[in-house]
Design a protein around this motif. Structure first.
Motif, short mmCIF file in Angstrom:
data_model
loop_
_atom_site.label_atom_id
_atom_site.label_comp_id
_atom_site.label_asym_id
_atom_site.label_seq_id
_atom_site.Cartn_x
_atom_site.Cartn_y
_atom_site.Cartn_z
N LEU A 1 0.87 -1.17 0.00
CA LEU A 1 0.00 0.00 0.00
C LEU A 1 0.91 1.22 0.00
O LEU A 1 1.62 1.47 0.97
CB LEU A 1 -0.90 0.00 1.24
CG LEU A 1 -1.72 -1.27 1.48
CD1 LEU A 1 -2.41 -1.22 2.82
CD2 LEU A 1 -2.72 -1.48 0.36
N GLU A 2 0.92 1.95 -1.09
CA GLU A 2 1.81 3.10 -1.22
C GLU A 2 1.37 4.25 -0.32
O GLU A 2 0.25 4.29 0.19
CB GLU A 2 1.85 3.56 -2.69
CG GLU A 2 2.55 2.58 -3.62
CD GLU A 2 4.05 2.56 -3.39
OE1 GLU A 2 4.74 3.50 -3.83
OE2 GLU A 2 4.53 1.60 -2.77
N GLN A 3 2.28 5.20 -0.15
CA GLN A 3 2.01 6.36 0.69
C GLN A 3 0.83 7.17 0.14
O GLN A 3 0.77 7.40 -1.06
CB GLN A 3 3.25 7.24 0.75
CG GLN A 3 3.12 8.45 1.64
CD GLN A 3 4.38 9.31 1.63
OE1 GLN A 3 5.14 9.31 0.67
NE2 GLN A 3 4.60 10.04 2.70
N VAL B 1 -1.64 1.12 -5.21
CA VAL B 1 -1.26 -0.15 -4.59
C VAL B 1 -0.45 -0.96 -5.59
O VAL B 1 -0.81 -1.05 -6.77
CB VAL B 1 -2.51 -0.95 -4.16
CG1 VAL B 1 -2.11 -2.35 -3.68
CG2 VAL B 1 -3.29 -0.21 -3.08
N ILE B 2 0.67 -1.53 -5.13
CA ILE B 2 1.46 -2.42 -5.98
C ILE B 2 1.02 -3.85 -5.70
O ILE B 2 1.21 -4.37 -4.60
CB ILE B 2 2.97 -2.26 -5.73
CG1 ILE B 2 3.39 -0.81 -6.00
CG2 ILE B 2 3.76 -3.23 -6.62
CD1 ILE B 2 4.83 -0.54 -5.72
N ASP B 3 0.41 -4.48 -6.67
CA ASP B 3 -0.17 -5.82 -6.52
C ASP B 3 0.94 -6.87 -6.49
O ASP B 3 2.11 -6.60 -6.78
CB ASP B 3 -1.13 -6.09 -7.68
CG ASP B 3 -2.19 -7.10 -7.33
OD1 ASP B 3 -2.14 -7.65 -6.21
OD2 ASP B 3 -3.06 -7.36 -8.18
N LYS B 4 0.58 -8.12 -6.17
CA LYS B 4 1.56 -9.20 -6.04
C LYS B 4 2.30 -9.51 -7.34
O LYS B 4 3.42 -9.99 -7.32
CB LYS B 4 0.89 -10.49 -5.52
CG LYS B 4 -0.21 -11.04 -6.41
CD LYS B 4 -0.58 -12.47 -6.04
CE LYS B 4 0.48 -13.44 -6.51
NZ LYS B 4 0.04 -14.84 -6.40
N ASP B 5 1.69 -9.19 -8.48
CA ASP B 5 2.34 -9.43 -9.77
C ASP B 5 3.13 -8.22 -10.26
O ASP B 5 3.61 -8.20 -11.39
CB ASP B 5 1.31 -9.85 -10.82
CG ASP B 5 0.18 -8.83 -10.98
OD1 ASP B 5 0.28 -7.73 -10.39
OD2 ASP B 5 -0.79 -9.14 -11.67
#
Length: 274
Positions: free
Chosen positions: A185-187, A195-199
């Motif tokens: 979860l980005e700032q 959000v940077i997902d798992k992929d």
């Protein structure tokens, strides 16, 4: 159609209990800013009164109504991350000297200012209470906490490491690690628009726009919380399923534990409440 009056309380932490009770005693529903109250005793008192009088009351942890958190919850429930074993989150700001964070009489301190957000994250993910809490930190001369690192340990070797600071700007990100990957979860992680997902893909969440300036990052996200309050009251609910009374009580107990381990004590801790 008209709705019953709802009081939104965004005052100093030290006034949350008295103001919540004042409006509830006059038959008004209440949405009270985090921290709900100064301690768990006050929190239970407010919730018990609201329940007895069939009034809606909720702690304003707006994070719980973020679209990003709704997606995160789905990913966890459908097993996309596998078994979540580790959580890390940082929340650090440079608090000006005239801010209530420094003042004990106002219910100040890092824990009750920004710490609520990091504590609620493992509660949101694992939906249970830790079996062990370990806190290290330092205090202002006023006797409230300036910074702390909290380690929460859960059954099955699960752990959360949370860093809080009021004199240092930190990453203000959070990462949830599972056996099948992790999500960041980005700032600002407490109400992220990215959000940077798992992929590795980046999910972007558009928030409401306004011609008026906002005081805080992603403040337009507060609308989701307001909509939830209206929805619950219209449905005849006295609590939100996304931020329940019990979760607020559990959160307050954790806050009390952290403060006690650091030696932060309020006069309200010595009192009893109906």
């Amino acid at each position: 159609m008209s709705f019953p009056d709802v009081a939104y309380i965004g005052s100093l932490n030290s006034e949350h209990y008295e103001l919540s009770m004042l409006f509830l005693q006059h038959g008004k529903h209440v949405l009270c800013e985090k921290p709900f109250c100064l301690n768990a005793k006050q929190t239970r008192s407010v919730i018990n009164f609201a329940r007895k009088n069939n009034l809606f009351v909720m702690e304003a942890v707006w994070t719980r109504f973020s679209p990003a958190y709704a997606d995160l919850e789905k990913d966890i429930q459908n097993g996309k991350l596998g078994d979540v074993l580790f959580i890390e989150a940082d929340f650090g700001i440079v608090s000006p000297n005239d801010r209530s964070t420094h003042i004990k009489e106002f219910g100040g301190g890092a824990m009750l200012d920004v710490g609520v957000y990091v504590l609620q994250l493992p509660q949101f993910v694992w939906k249970e209470e830790p079996k062990k809490v370990t806190t290290v930190g330092s205090l202002y001369d006023s006797g409230v906490d300036l910074t702390e690192t909290i380690i929460l340990e859960y059954e099955g070797g699960r752990r959360a490491v949370l860093n809080i600071h009021t004199q240092l700007e930190m990453w203000n990100k959070a990462t949830i690690y599972g056996t099948k990957g992790h999500v960041t979860l980005e700032q600002p992680f407490h109400f992220p628009h990215k959000v940077i997902d798992k992929d590795g893909k980046i999910k972007n969440y558009e928030l409401h726009s306004s011609n008026l300036p906002y005081n805080f990052t992603n403040s337009p996200g507060l609308v989701y919380q307001a909509l939830e309050v209206a929805r619950c009251i219209k449905a005849g609910l006295i609590e939100s399923p996304r931020m329940t009374h019990q979760e607020s009580i559990n959160l307050a107990v954790l806050e009390d534990t952290v403060r006690k381990q650091l030696g932060v004590h309020f006069e309200a801790d010595d009192k009893e409440y109906p």
